[in-house]
Motif scaffolding. Sequence first.
Motif, PDB file in Angstrom:
ATOM      1  N   ARG B 138       0.789  -1.222   0.000  1.00 54.96           N
ATOM      2  CA  ARG B 138       0.000   0.000   0.000  1.00 54.96           C
ATOM      3  C   ARG B 138       0.828   1.282   0.000  1.00 54.96           C
ATOM      4  NH1 ARG B 138      -3.847  -0.925   4.890  1.00 54.96           N
ATOM      5  NH2 ARG B 138      -1.948  -1.925   5.600  1.00 54.96           N
ATOM      6  N   HIS B 139       1.995   1.209   0.594  1.00 57.10           N
ATOM      7  CA  HIS B 139       2.810   2.418   0.616  1.00 57.10           C
ATOM      8  C   HIS B 139       3.375   2.678  -0.784  1.00 57.10           C
ATOM      9  CE1 HIS B 139       5.857   5.354   1.739  1.00 57.10           C
ATOM     10  NE2 HIS B 139       5.229   5.484   2.895  1.00 57.10           N
ATOM     11  N   ARG B 157       9.938   5.988  14.142  1.00 59.30           N
ATOM     12  CA  ARG B 157      10.597   7.051  14.904  1.00 59.30           C
ATOM     13  C   ARG B 157      11.630   7.815  14.074  1.00 59.30           C
ATOM     14  NH1 ARG B 157      12.874   4.062  19.408  1.00 59.30           N
ATOM     15  NH2 ARG B 157      12.103   2.203  18.344  1.00 59.30           N
ATOM     16  N   VAL B 158      12.402   7.116  13.219  1.00 60.06           N
ATOM     17  CA  VAL B 158      13.357   7.897  12.397  1.00 60.06           C
ATOM     18  C   VAL B 158      12.594   8.846  11.479  1.00 60.06           C
ATOM     19  CG1 VAL B 158      15.394   6.446  12.376  1.00 60.06           C
ATOM     20  CG2 VAL B 158      13.590   6.024  10.702  1.00 60.06           C
ATOM     21  N   LEU B 168       4.642   6.877   8.795  1.00 59.28           N
ATOM     22  CA  LEU B 168       4.326   5.489   9.159  1.00 59.28           C
ATOM     23  C   LEU B 168       3.730   5.476  10.560  1.00 59.28           C
ATOM     24  CD1 LEU B 168       7.658   3.845   8.006  1.00 59.28           C
ATOM     25  CD2 LEU B 168       5.456   3.638   6.853  1.00 59.28           C
ATOM     26  N   THR B 169       2.990   4.428  10.865  1.00 62.17           N
ATOM     27  CA  THR B 169       2.388   4.339  12.190  1.00 62.17           C
ATOM     28  C   THR B 169       2.109   2.883  12.526  1.00 62.17           C
ATOM     29  OG1 THR B 169       0.487   4.981  13.537  1.00 62.17           O
ATOM     30  CG2 THR B 169       0.054   4.589  11.225  1.00 62.17           C
ATOM     31  N   CYS B 181       0.733   2.680   6.883  1.00 63.87           N
ATOM     32  CA  CYS B 181       0.910   4.059   6.429  1.00 63.87           C
ATOM     33  C   CYS B 181      -0.458   4.710   6.359  1.00 63.87           C
ATOM     34  CB  CYS B 181       1.588   4.094   5.077  1.00 63.87           C
ATOM     35  SG  CYS B 181       0.718   3.157   3.814  1.00 63.87           S
ATOM     36  N   PHE B 182      -0.449   6.028   6.333  1.00 61.71           N
ATOM     37  CA  PHE B 182      -1.716   6.747   6.232  1.00 61.71           C
ATOM     38  C   PHE B 182      -2.115   6.773   4.768  1.00 61.71           C
ATOM     39  CE2 PHE B 182       0.412   8.262   9.981  1.00 61.71           C
ATOM     40  CZ  PHE B 182      -0.588   8.184  10.926  1.00 61.71           C
TER      41      PHE B 182
END
Lengths: 647, 210
Positions: B138-139, B157-158, B168-169, B181-182
Motif C-alpha cells: 500500500r505504501h 521514529r526515524v 508510518l504508524t 501508512c496513512f
Amino acid sequence: MNPPSDNGPQAVYAAIRAEADERLEAFRTAPVPRIHIGMATCGIASGAMETKAAFEEALAAQNIEAKIHSVGCIGHCYAEPWVIIDYPDSGFPPIFYHNVTPGKAKMLAKLFLLEGDPRFEHVYGATEENEMIPWVGEFPRFNREKRLITEKCGKVDPEEINDYIAEKGYGALAKALEGSPESVIQEVSDARLRGRGGAGFPTGKKWQLARSAEGGSKVVICNADEGDPGAYMDRTLLESNPHQMLEGMILCGYAVGAHRGIVYVRSEYPLAVSILRTAIDQAREKGVLGENILGSGFNFDITIFQGSGAFVCGEETALIRSIEGSRGMPQHRPPYPVVKGLNGEPTVINNVKTLASIPPIIENGAEWFASIGTESSTGTAVFSVVGDVVHPGLVEIPMGVTLRELIFDICGGIHKKKKFHAVQIGGPSGGCLPESFLDTPIDYDSLTDAGAMMGSGGMVVMDQETCMVNVSRYFLDFTQKESCGKCTFCRIGTYHLLEILHRITIGEGEEGDLEKLETLSKDIKAGSLCGLGRTAPNPVLTSLAYFRDEYEAHIKEKKCPGLTCRPLIAFYIDLDKCARGCDACVGCCPTDAVFTTRTRKKGIDLELCVKCGECMVACPPEYDAVRKVSPPHLAPVVDRPPEGEKK
Amino acid sequence: MAKIVIDGAEIETEEGANLLKVCLDNDIYIPNLCRLETDETPHASCRLCFVEVAGYKSPVPSCTVAVTDEMVVKTDTEPVRRLQKTGLRFLLSTHKIECKDCPANKQCELQDIAKFLKVGLKPKGLKQRFHETDVDERHPCFTYYPNRCVLCGKCIRVCRQEHGQSTLTFARRGIDTVVSCFQGDDIEKLPCEDYRACAAICPVGALEVK
C-alpha cells in the motif's frame, strides 16, 4: 494563609449554601408527594425511562400533583428500576419499590397517590425507621455498607448542583481554600488514602511529588477510563454524583498548584459525559470552578477528554499519549507523570474514586478517615459485585471486610441450590480465588498476597457451573485483544497463553501444557513493559494454583467439570423424566436435533446438536429432563426412529 | 564521572549515561532491537536488553537505566538469559523463517541475536502465528512484510525525528499489530522519494524500497 473573613471562601460559600438549602427546603416541605427515580445508565437499561414516562402520564391523566425527582444510582442493580415514593400526607414513611415496571408505576400513581393505598405486596421497604413497614436499614444489603464515596448517589439529582450543595457539597473546598495547599496534602497524607485505581499508591505522596515538581503548567487528570469487564463503579459515580469527584479534582489542583484539570472518560459512557458537562457548567456558574474560585483568587478549570475505548489507555502513560493525540501506547516509567506528564508538565492522575474520597477527608478530617478500614488500607472500597449472586450491584464497604461477608451477607450469596465456586477480583489484572480464600479481608495487601489484586473494584462471583479454564481463556482473549502491541512479551506472549488455553478448552490440551503456561506466565510478568502485560497472566496463574484439577480434567480426561466448554460436553434427555407429548424442546431447537422417540418421549441427535442449551432452558421445571454431561461420550445414545415410521 | 562494574570489569563513564550504550561502547554485547541513538526517551519495547543491576529485584531493560556511580551490573546471568531467550522465541514465533529469500539474510539482527543466545530459529514449543498478508504494497515507496517485522518501531521514529511527524504508524492491536501508512496521503507531498532511513534502519528487512 488568610484567616476566615467576611468575604473569604467560607463566607462566599455560605451564601451559595443558603440558596441551595432554601431550594431543598421548599422541595421537602411542598405539600405534594415526591417520586424519586433512579435514572443512571443501569436504571435506564432496565426501563427507568418508561417507568418515569408512565408516572408522568398517570399524574397528568388523573390530575395528581406530585414532583418527580430524577436521581442517580443507589447501587442496587437487582432492584432496577426502583422508585422511592415520599408521600407524607398518606401517613406512610417514604417507601422503596423495586422492579417498577410502567404498569406498576401507573398502578402506584392511582392507588397510592390518589387513593392512599401503598400496596404492601409491592413494597420492598421503607427508607426511614417506622412502625408500619420494615425499614431497609434492617436489611444487610443496606446496613452493612459504609458510604463515603457513594453517600450522595441516588439522593441527589446529578444535573442539579444545588442538590449537591444542600448536602454540604463544595463545603470541603471552601474550608480548604481558607488554608494552605500544603495543609490539604498533609490531610490526605495523614488519612493514608491509597489510589483507588488498583495499584494503591499513596495519594498524599503523589500530590507531594507533584507539588514539588518543577513546571509552570501542572495538570490534574481524572482517570475515568474504566475498562475491566464487569466493572462500573466510576460510571455510576459520574452519573449519580459528578460534583463530588469534581470537588476532589479542584482540591487536588489547589494542593499541587495546578490550574487545569482534564476528565479522561470513555466515550462509551455518553450519559456520564453529558452529566459531567452539565455539572462543569453549573460549577462554573456557581463560582466553585473557573476563575477566582469562591473569591479565593485560586483559578482552576476542568475540561473533558473522551477516550476511544482502548483498555490500555487506563494505564497512565498511555492515557497521556492519547490526550496528546497519539496512539495510546504506554511508555517506560520513570519519568513518572507527576514529574513529566502531559506535554512534559507535571501531571497528577487519580482515579474517580480517589478524587471522590477527598471531600469527605477534608470535611471530616484525616483521623476520621483513617479510623475506617484497616491499618494499611484506610477508608472504604467500592465494588461492583456481579455474576451469580442474589443481590448484585455496587457496594461500598470499609476495607477489611472479608470476601465472605461481602458476597454472602451483603450480596445475598449464591442463587438457590448452587454452590460458590470462585470469585474473580481485579478484572483482567486480578485473579480467581476459591472458597478457601473467602475469609480473606478485602484490603490491598491481603488480596495481593492471595494472588489477586484490589483492582479498581470489579468483582465477579461464579457458581459451580463455571469452568475456570474458560474464565482464564476469556480474560486472556480480552488482554490479547487490548494489548497495544508495543512490547514483545505482552503482544506475543499473551497470544501464546491464549492459544494454549484455547486448545485445552476444545479438548486438545497436551501433557506439558500446564508447565508451559506457568513458565510463559512468569516470563510475561517479568518481561512486559507496562502494568497490562505484567498483570495479564494473573488470571492464569491463580486459576492454575487454585483450580489445577479442572485444567487436568480437561487435558487428561477431556472433561469439563464446569460443563461449559462446548466441545467437551453433550446434552441428552433423561427418559425417566421426559413427559410424553411435551414438545417444548423440539420447538426451540435451532438445528432440529431434538426428535420424538417411539415412546413419544424425546431424544437428541448428537450429530446435529450444536450444544446451545436452548432445550435445557425450554424444558418445563416440573420435568427438568435435559441433562448436560462431560465428557460427551457419557451421554446415552437414543436412536432416532427411521424417517416415515409411525410414531 | 561514574565508576561502574559490568560483569566484574570496572568501567568509567558519565553519570546518567545510558547503560545499554555504555555496555555496547565497551564491547559488551547485549541483544537489542528497538534502541535508537536519537531517542529522547527509551522506547523499551523489544524487551531483549535485560541485565541485572544490583539493588533491583529482577532483570531490567538496560536501555531504561541511567548509570549511577558504583552501579554493579551483570549481563550474563540465568534470569537475564532466560528472559532474553523467551523474548526472542516470541519474536521468532511471528517471524517467517525464509532467510534464503530475505534481503536481510546475513545482516539480520534476529539471526545475530539467535546465534548469540544459542537459540534455534524455530521457536521450540511455540505455535507459529503469521499475518494473513505476507506482502503489503500500500505504501507508494516501500513494500512492507508484516511476517518479517519485529515491530521495533524504529522506522516510525526515524521518520518522525526527520520530518516532525511520521508517515508510518502502528495499526491494529494485540497480535495483529502491524506498521502501516496513512492512506490517502498525497504521494507527491511525502518525503519518501528522497528519504529512506526507515528502510535502512530496519533490523530484519521488513521494509524494502520499491
